[in-house]
Design a protein around this motif. Structure first.
Motif, PDB file in Angstrom:
ATOM      1  N   ARG A  54      56.178  67.736  25.042  1.00  0.00           N
ATOM      2  CA  ARG A  54      56.905  68.190  26.226  1.00  0.00           C
ATOM      3  C   ARG A  54      58.306  68.626  25.827  1.00  0.00           C
ATOM      4  O   ARG A  54      59.030  67.906  25.140  1.00  0.00           O
ATOM      5  CB  ARG A  54      57.001  67.066  27.269  1.00  0.00           C
ATOM      6  CG  ARG A  54      57.713  67.458  28.557  1.00  0.00           C
ATOM      7  CD  ARG A  54      57.690  66.312  29.560  1.00  0.00           C
ATOM      8  NE  ARG A  54      58.386  65.144  29.057  1.00  0.00           N
ATOM      9  CZ  ARG A  54      59.700  64.941  29.187  1.00  0.00           C
ATOM     10  NH1 ARG A  54      60.474  65.851  29.764  1.00  0.00           N
ATOM     11  NH2 ARG A  54      60.253  63.832  28.721  1.00  0.00           N
ATOM     12  N   ASP A  56      61.484  71.108  27.789  1.00  0.00           N
ATOM     13  CA  ASP A  56      61.939  72.073  28.785  1.00  0.00           C
ATOM     14  C   ASP A  56      63.445  72.240  28.678  1.00  0.00           C
ATOM     15  O   ASP A  56      64.122  71.548  27.900  1.00  0.00           O
ATOM     16  CB  ASP A  56      61.509  71.667  30.202  1.00  0.00           C
ATOM     17  CG  ASP A  56      62.033  70.302  30.608  1.00  0.00           C
ATOM     18  OD1 ASP A  56      63.245  70.049  30.442  1.00  0.00           O
ATOM     19  OD2 ASP A  56      61.239  69.480  31.115  1.00  0.00           O
ATOM     20  N   ALA A  57      63.982  73.148  29.467  1.00  0.00           N
ATOM     21  CA  ALA A  57      65.389  73.515  29.360  1.00  0.00           C
ATOM     22  C   ALA A  57      66.338  72.388  29.749  1.00  0.00           C
ATOM     23  O   ALA A  57      67.533  72.434  29.413  1.00  0.00           O
ATOM     24  CB  ALA A  57      65.663  74.744  30.229  1.00  0.00           C
ATOM     25  N   ARG A  61      68.766  70.498  23.203  1.00  0.00           N
ATOM     26  CA  ARG A  61      68.238  71.580  22.364  1.00  0.00           C
ATOM     27  C   ARG A  61      68.145  71.099  20.923  1.00  0.00           C
ATOM     28  O   ARG A  61      69.144  70.651  20.341  1.00  0.00           O
ATOM     29  CB  ARG A  61      69.144  72.799  22.453  1.00  0.00           C
ATOM     30  CG  ARG A  61      68.643  74.016  21.678  1.00  0.00           C
ATOM     31  CD  ARG A  61      69.573  75.198  21.942  1.00  0.00           C
ATOM     32  NE  ARG A  61      69.317  76.323  21.075  1.00  0.00           N
ATOM     33  CZ  ARG A  61      68.407  77.271  21.305  1.00  0.00           C
ATOM     34  NH1 ARG A  61      67.660  77.190  22.389  1.00  0.00           N
ATOM     35  NH2 ARG A  61      68.254  78.280  20.475  1.00  0.00           N
ATOM     36  N   TYR A  75      49.705  73.540  24.537  1.00  0.00           N
ATOM     37  CA  TYR A  75      51.159  73.588  24.392  1.00  0.00           C
ATOM     38  C   TYR A  75      51.824  74.233  25.612  1.00  0.00           C
ATOM     39  O   TYR A  75      52.941  74.747  25.536  1.00  0.00           O
ATOM     40  CB  TYR A  75      51.559  74.311  23.101  1.00  0.00           C
ATOM     41  CG  TYR A  75      50.978  75.701  22.938  1.00  0.00           C
ATOM     42  CD1 TYR A  75      51.698  76.821  23.341  1.00  0.00           C
ATOM     43  CD2 TYR A  75      49.731  75.889  22.367  1.00  0.00           C
ATOM     44  CE1 TYR A  75      51.175  78.101  23.180  1.00  0.00           C
ATOM     45  CE2 TYR A  75      49.194  77.154  22.214  1.00  0.00           C
ATOM     46  CZ  TYR A  75      49.926  78.258  22.624  1.00  0.00           C
ATOM     47  OH  TYR A  75      49.404  79.520  22.478  1.00  0.00           O
ATOM     48  N   ASP A  76      51.144  74.157  26.767  1.00  0.00           N
ATOM     49  CA  ASP A  76      51.689  74.761  27.974  1.00  0.00           C
ATOM     50  C   ASP A  76      52.894  73.991  28.520  1.00  0.00           C
ATOM     51  O   ASP A  76      53.619  74.502  29.363  1.00  0.00           O
ATOM     52  CB  ASP A  76      50.597  74.865  29.052  1.00  0.00           C
ATOM     53  CG  ASP A  76      49.768  73.601  29.191  1.00  0.00           C
ATOM     54  OD1 ASP A  76      49.020  73.308  28.247  1.00  0.00           O
ATOM     55  OD2 ASP A  76      49.875  72.916  30.227  1.00  0.00           O
ATOM     56  N   ARG A  77      53.126  72.764  28.039  1.00  0.00           N
ATOM     57  CA  ARG A  77      54.303  72.008  28.473  1.00  0.00           C
ATOM     58  C   ARG A  77      55.498  72.217  27.547  1.00  0.00           C
ATOM     59  O   ARG A  77      56.546  71.589  27.722  1.00  0.00           O
ATOM     60  CB  ARG A  77      53.970  70.522  28.549  1.00  0.00           C
ATOM     61  CG  ARG A  77      52.872  70.177  29.551  1.00  0.00           C
ATOM     62  CD  ARG A  77      52.552  68.704  29.528  1.00  0.00           C
ATOM     63  NE  ARG A  77      53.643  67.905  30.058  1.00  0.00           N
ATOM     64  CZ  ARG A  77      53.772  66.588  29.872  1.00  0.00           C
ATOM     65  NH1 ARG A  77      52.877  65.944  29.130  1.00  0.00           N
ATOM     66  NH2 ARG A  77      54.786  65.925  30.394  1.00  0.00           N
ATOM     67  N   ILE A  78      55.348  73.108  26.582  1.00  0.00           N
ATOM     68  CA  ILE A  78      56.437  73.408  25.652  1.00  0.00           C
ATOM     69  C   ILE A  78      57.080  74.730  26.060  1.00  0.00           C
ATOM     70  O   ILE A  78      56.428  75.785  26.028  1.00  0.00           O
ATOM     71  CB  ILE A  78      55.933  73.517  24.195  1.00  0.00           C
ATOM     72  CG1 ILE A  78      55.109  72.284  23.815  1.00  0.00           C
ATOM     73  CG2 ILE A  78      57.103  73.717  23.241  1.00  0.00           C
ATOM     74  CD1 ILE A  78      55.857  70.982  23.868  1.00  0.00           C
ATOM     75  N   ASP A  79      58.341  74.682  26.462  1.00  0.00           N
ATOM     76  CA  ASP A  79      59.086  75.891  26.785  1.00  0.00           C
ATOM     77  C   ASP A  79      59.582  76.484  25.464  1.00  0.00           C
ATOM     78  O   ASP A  79      60.582  76.027  24.902  1.00  0.00           O
ATOM     79  CB  ASP A  79      60.247  75.557  27.714  1.00  0.00           C
ATOM     80  CG  ASP A  79      61.059  76.789  28.117  1.00  0.00           C
ATOM     81  OD1 ASP A  79      60.725  77.910  27.650  1.00  0.00           O
ATOM     82  OD2 ASP A  79      62.026  76.631  28.882  1.00  0.00           O
ATOM     83  N   ALA A  81      61.078  79.100  24.813  1.00  0.00           N
ATOM     84  CA  ALA A  81      62.419  79.678  24.890  1.00  0.00           C
ATOM     85  C   ALA A  81      63.505  78.630  24.688  1.00  0.00           C
ATOM     86  O   ALA A  81      64.665  78.978  24.408  1.00  0.00           O
ATOM     87  CB  ALA A  81      62.603  80.380  26.234  1.00  0.00           C
ATOM     88  N   ALA A  82      63.164  77.358  24.845  1.00  0.00           N
ATOM     89  CA  ALA A  82      64.143  76.287  24.676  1.00  0.00           C
ATOM     90  C   ALA A  82      64.322  75.897  23.213  1.00  0.00           C
ATOM     91  O   ALA A  82      65.159  75.043  22.896  1.00  0.00           O
ATOM     92  CB  ALA A  82      63.729  75.063  25.491  1.00  0.00           C
TER      93      ALA A  82
END
Length: 328
Positions: A54, A56-57, A61, A75-79, A81-82
């Motif tokens: 997991r 998210d933004a 970071r 890996y749908d819980r991995i943002d 872009a973050a």
């Protein structure tokens, strides 16, 4: 020495097997799911490798990470872009055998009434005894299994189904050759005959814009009245309302649901898996996303993740890379 962070309760489950398999020298720290303490935040930001599922933004970071190793296939819980552009992202598998056993157990439970036979005999009722009129139960060897998805999971299921003598159909975006394990292939844009021929339908597709709600009311209308749907992919691939209605109205025979529409925000939180009362139905098996959670899966994934970290340290090619690192 490589600084590795295991983020969260789920990731920590793999730690012992990971340590045993890792060849390179590393400093490993386990962090809680909620990153609030200054030391935890700093460790997360400075880690060379993060093992987790997991991101998210709202989270710190990971500025130095060379590898984010997802401890699961999804890996749908991995943002993405973050993460810094320099961070490679890999997932891992190893769950096929476990999920295949879950699917076969669900199928067998529909044809071999062990629980009901036990309950009856405990009351002195010999209903299923050989020779009793109306007590015959089925065999799965004469049934047709439809695999909606033919990746790691579908292939593992097919091998086991064939061992039972089942006919196996595969529906997949890309063609699947007819072989000893697959009797026929259907594209995702032509599923009518696939549904009409299948006694059991196993959903193992990932959740993508093209697959969300793929199994809808129109799909259920084409299924056999005795068909059993088994969802081990992602809940929303099957339309929530359409599934409930099909079970409530006995449009299909049964369902085994392991992947859901609502999940607890925290591991210790009680939460309904759907906005609809599936628990009131008498033709559904409900399980809490457990099909892959076995000691075998943990061991296989831990070894794969350790090998990937060793490859990262040595500058070798990574396995199951879902996003490459941009050049420094």
């Amino acid at each position: 020495m490589t600084d590795i962070v295991f983020h969260g309760q789920n990731a920590a489950t793999y730690l012992a097997d990971f340590r045993a398999a890792l060849e390179s020298e590393a400093c490993i720290r386990v962090l809680p799911d909620r990153l609030e303490a200054p030391g935890d935040i700093q460790a997360y930001r400075q880690a060379d490798v993060i093992v987790g599922n997991r991101l998210d933004a709202s989270m710190p970071r990971p500025e130095r990470a060379r590898l984010y190793q997802v401890c699961a296939a999804g890996y749908d819980r991995i943002d993405l872009a973050a993460l810094p552009a320099r961070t490679a992202v890999c997932n891992c598998y190893g769950h096929g055998p476990a999920i295949a056993e879950y699917v076969m157990a669900a199928i067998l439970s529909r044809r071999v009434p062990l629980a009901d036979a036990h309950a009856r005999l405990a009351r002195g009722d010999w209903h299923y005894r050989s020779g009793m009129p109306g007590a015959l139960h089925g065999e799965i060897g004469s049934a047709t299994l439809g695999l909606l998805g033919h990746g790691h999971i579908g292939q593992a299921i097919a091998r086991r189904a064939k061992a039972f003598g089942m006919r196996v159909l595969a529906a997949n975006r890309s063609p699947v050759p007819v072989s000893n394990e697959v009797d026929a292939w259907f594209g995702l844009d032509s599923l009518g005959d696939f549904y009409r021929q299948s006694d059991y339908i196993v959903v193992s597709l990932p959740l993508l814009p093209a697959t969300e709600g793929l199994v809808d009311a129109a799909a259920f209308a084409q299924m056999r009245e005795h068909a059993m749907l088994i969802n081990v992919g992602r809940g929303p691939v099957v339309d929530e309302q359409a599934l409930y209605d099909a079970l409530l109205r006995k449009r299909i025979g049964a369902a085994a649901i392991d992947t859901w529409y609502q999940y607890p925000a925290r591991p210790d939180e009680a939460a309904a898996p759907s906005r609809l009362p599936f628990a009131r139905l008498d033709n559904v098996i409900m399980t809490p996303h457990m099909s892959a959670w076995t000691d075998g899966t943990i061991a296989r994934r831990a070894r794969a993740m350790a090998a990937n970290v060793d490859a990262c340290v040595a500058g070798r090619k990574l396995a199951h890379q879902v996003r490459g690192a941009e050049p420094r």
